[in-house]
Write an enzyme that holds these catalytic residues in place. Structure first.
Site, PDB file in Angstrom:
ATOM      1  N   PHE A 127      13.866   4.855  10.397  1.00  0.00           N
ATOM      2  CA  PHE A 127      12.543   4.398   9.993  1.00  0.00           C
ATOM      3  C   PHE A 127      11.641   5.615   9.820  1.00  0.00           C
ATOM      4  O   PHE A 127      11.539   6.455  10.706  1.00  0.00           O
ATOM      5  CB  PHE A 127      11.949   3.417  11.006  1.00  0.00           C
ATOM      6  CG  PHE A 127      10.867   2.582  10.395  1.00  0.00           C
ATOM      7  CD1 PHE A 127      11.182   1.437   9.683  1.00  0.00           C
ATOM      8  CD2 PHE A 127       9.539   2.971  10.492  1.00  0.00           C
ATOM      9  CE1 PHE A 127      10.189   0.684   9.069  1.00  0.00           C
ATOM     10  CE2 PHE A 127       8.540   2.219   9.880  1.00  0.00           C
ATOM     11  CZ  PHE A 127       8.872   1.071   9.177  1.00  0.00           C
ATOM     12  N   VAL A 128      10.996   5.710   8.641  1.00  0.00           N
ATOM     13  CA  VAL A 128      10.198   6.904   8.326  1.00  0.00           C
ATOM     14  C   VAL A 128       8.750   6.529   8.025  1.00  0.00           C
ATOM     15  O   VAL A 128       8.466   5.409   7.588  1.00  0.00           O
ATOM     16  CB  VAL A 128      10.804   7.684   7.138  1.00  0.00           C
ATOM     17  CG1 VAL A 128      12.156   8.276   7.498  1.00  0.00           C
ATOM     18  CG2 VAL A 128      10.918   6.809   5.891  1.00  0.00           C
ATOM     19  N   ARG A 178       0.280   6.716   7.438  1.00  0.00           N
ATOM     20  CA  ARG A 178       0.414   6.813   5.979  1.00  0.00           C
ATOM     21  C   ARG A 178      -0.111   8.144   5.442  1.00  0.00           C
ATOM     22  O   ARG A 178       0.320   8.615   4.391  1.00  0.00           O
ATOM     23  CB  ARG A 178      -0.433   5.718   5.292  1.00  0.00           C
ATOM     24  CG  ARG A 178       0.109   4.336   5.389  1.00  0.00           C
ATOM     25  CD  ARG A 178      -0.700   3.435   4.455  1.00  0.00           C
ATOM     26  NE  ARG A 178      -0.599   2.036   4.812  1.00  0.00           N
ATOM     27  CZ  ARG A 178       0.410   1.228   4.504  1.00  0.00           C
ATOM     28  NH1 ARG A 178       1.437   1.697   3.830  1.00  0.00           N
ATOM     29  NH2 ARG A 178       0.407  -0.040   4.861  1.00  0.00           N
ATOM     30  N   LYS A 208       0.821  -1.197   0.000  1.00  0.00           N
ATOM     31  CA  LYS A 208       0.000   0.000   0.000  1.00  0.00           C
ATOM     32  C   LYS A 208       0.859   1.252   0.000  1.00  0.00           C
ATOM     33  O   LYS A 208       0.394   2.348  -0.262  1.00  0.00           O
ATOM     34  CB  LYS A 208      -0.881   0.008   1.267  1.00  0.00           C
ATOM     35  CG  LYS A 208      -1.836  -1.153   1.369  1.00  0.00           C
ATOM     36  CD  LYS A 208      -2.517  -1.167   2.740  1.00  0.00           C
ATOM     37  CE  LYS A 208      -3.362  -2.401   2.880  1.00  0.00           C
ATOM     38  NZ  LYS A 208      -3.809  -2.592   4.295  1.00  0.00           N
ATOM     39  N   GLY A 209       2.136   1.058   0.324  1.00  0.00           N
ATOM     40  CA  GLY A 209       2.999   2.207   0.609  1.00  0.00           C
ATOM     41  C   GLY A 209       3.176   3.185  -0.533  1.00  0.00           C
ATOM     42  O   GLY A 209       3.341   4.378  -0.311  1.00  0.00           O
ATOM     43  N   GLU A 236       7.539   2.208  -6.368  1.00  0.00           N
ATOM     44  CA  GLU A 236       7.672   1.693  -5.000  1.00  0.00           C
ATOM     45  C   GLU A 236       7.950   2.863  -4.049  1.00  0.00           C
ATOM     46  O   GLU A 236       8.536   3.879  -4.445  1.00  0.00           O
ATOM     47  CB  GLU A 236       8.814   0.648  -4.975  1.00  0.00           C
ATOM     48  CG  GLU A 236       9.202   0.100  -3.625  1.00  0.00           C
ATOM     49  CD  GLU A 236       8.119  -0.713  -2.926  1.00  0.00           C
ATOM     50  OE1 GLU A 236       6.986  -0.207  -2.809  1.00  0.00           O
ATOM     51  OE2 GLU A 236       8.425  -1.819  -2.442  1.00  0.00           O
ATOM     52  N   ASP A 237       7.522   2.700  -2.809  1.00  0.00           N
ATOM     53  CA  ASP A 237       7.706   3.793  -1.841  1.00  0.00           C
ATOM     54  C   ASP A 237       9.160   3.942  -1.417  1.00  0.00           C
ATOM     55  O   ASP A 237       9.707   5.044  -1.403  1.00  0.00           O
ATOM     56  CB  ASP A 237       6.793   3.611  -0.619  1.00  0.00           C
ATOM     57  CG  ASP A 237       6.935   2.251   0.065  1.00  0.00           C
ATOM     58  OD1 ASP A 237       7.709   1.393  -0.418  1.00  0.00           O
ATOM     59  OD2 ASP A 237       6.250   2.034   1.086  1.00  0.00           O
ATOM     60  N   ASP A 282      14.811  -0.363   0.826  1.00  0.00           N
ATOM     61  CA  ASP A 282      15.536  -0.515   2.084  1.00  0.00           C
ATOM     62  C   ASP A 282      16.665  -1.517   1.839  1.00  0.00           C
ATOM     63  O   ASP A 282      17.724  -1.151   1.354  1.00  0.00           O
ATOM     64  CB  ASP A 282      14.518  -0.978   3.136  1.00  0.00           C
ATOM     65  CG  ASP A 282      15.056  -1.017   4.540  1.00  0.00           C
ATOM     66  OD1 ASP A 282      15.753  -0.079   4.925  1.00  0.00           O
ATOM     67  OD2 ASP A 282      14.784  -1.997   5.270  1.00  0.00           O
TER      68      ASP A 282
END
Ligand code: IMP
Length: 184
Positions: free
Chosen positions: A160-161, A173, A49-50, A107-108, A111
């Site tokens: 982490f964001v 979100r 969902k990101g 894609e968000d 990582d």
């Protein structure tokens, strides 16, 4: 604050990227992609969902010179944890065929790169005409695997964001800015 937010162990620490900075950068990426695909049909595949918020901004910046189509995939990610499991599973696949098409994965964040590496392999195996990948965020210090990124919004530190589509345990979100979390 909701009970979930109060009990999740984290809270918002500080804004890393403002909505204005994000909008400007996405506009520039959209223009670059529009130049690359002028007059062509392109399927933008949003990884749920990101990437949903990024995708909405990106495709609205393309303009009329591109015949943009949209599709969606969902893959398993971290669940309620903030570290990768390394296990990638397709929960929802594209509705349309990728064969012979220009595909852009949206894609968000990259990582470790495990998710994108897997997705690129899956879509490449479907014989697209071309395959590119665009990410809003990249954490270079976390990368475990080499995978091709054609457009990157921002390189960010190993933090982490949340916000602009990115979540922790489903929360945050909807925030327009991108925030760093800290332990509560
Ligand atoms: P990778 O496979 O390790 O590259 O992980 C990619 C996925 O992990 C992303 O699609 C996100 O769902 C999630 N992720 C990684 N870092 C963050 C973060 O800082 N905030 C929110 N989600 C993240």
């Amino acid at each position: 604050m909701s009970d979930d937010m109060a009990n999740c162990g984290y809270k918002l620490a500080s804004v890393l990227l403002t909505r204005g900075e994000i909008e400007d950068r996405i506009g520039k990426i959209a223009s670059a992609i529009a130049d690359e695909y002028r007059g062509e049909t392109v399927v933008f595949v949003c990884i749920l969902k990101g990437a949903s918020v990024f995708m909405a901004d990106l495709i609205r910046g393309l303009g009329a010179s591109v015949d943009a189509r949209i599709d969606f995939m969902a893959v398993s990610s971290y669940g309620n944890s903030d570290s990768t499991s390394g296990v990638v599973k397709i929960l929802k696949d594209m509705d349309s065929s990728a064969e012979g098409k220009n595909i852009v994965i949206v894609e968000d964040i990259m990582d470790t790169g495990l998710t994108l590496n897997y997705l690129q392999g899956v879509i490449r195996g479907r014989s697209p005409k071309s395959l590119k990948t665009v990410v809003l965020l990249e954490k270079p210090d976390r990368r475990q695997i080499d995978c091709q990124l054609d457009h990157v919004g921002f390189k960010i530190p190993d933090k982490f964001v949340v916000g602009c589509g990115l979540d922790y345990a489903g929360m945050w979100r909807h925030l327009p800015d991108i925030w760093c979390l800290q332990e509560a």
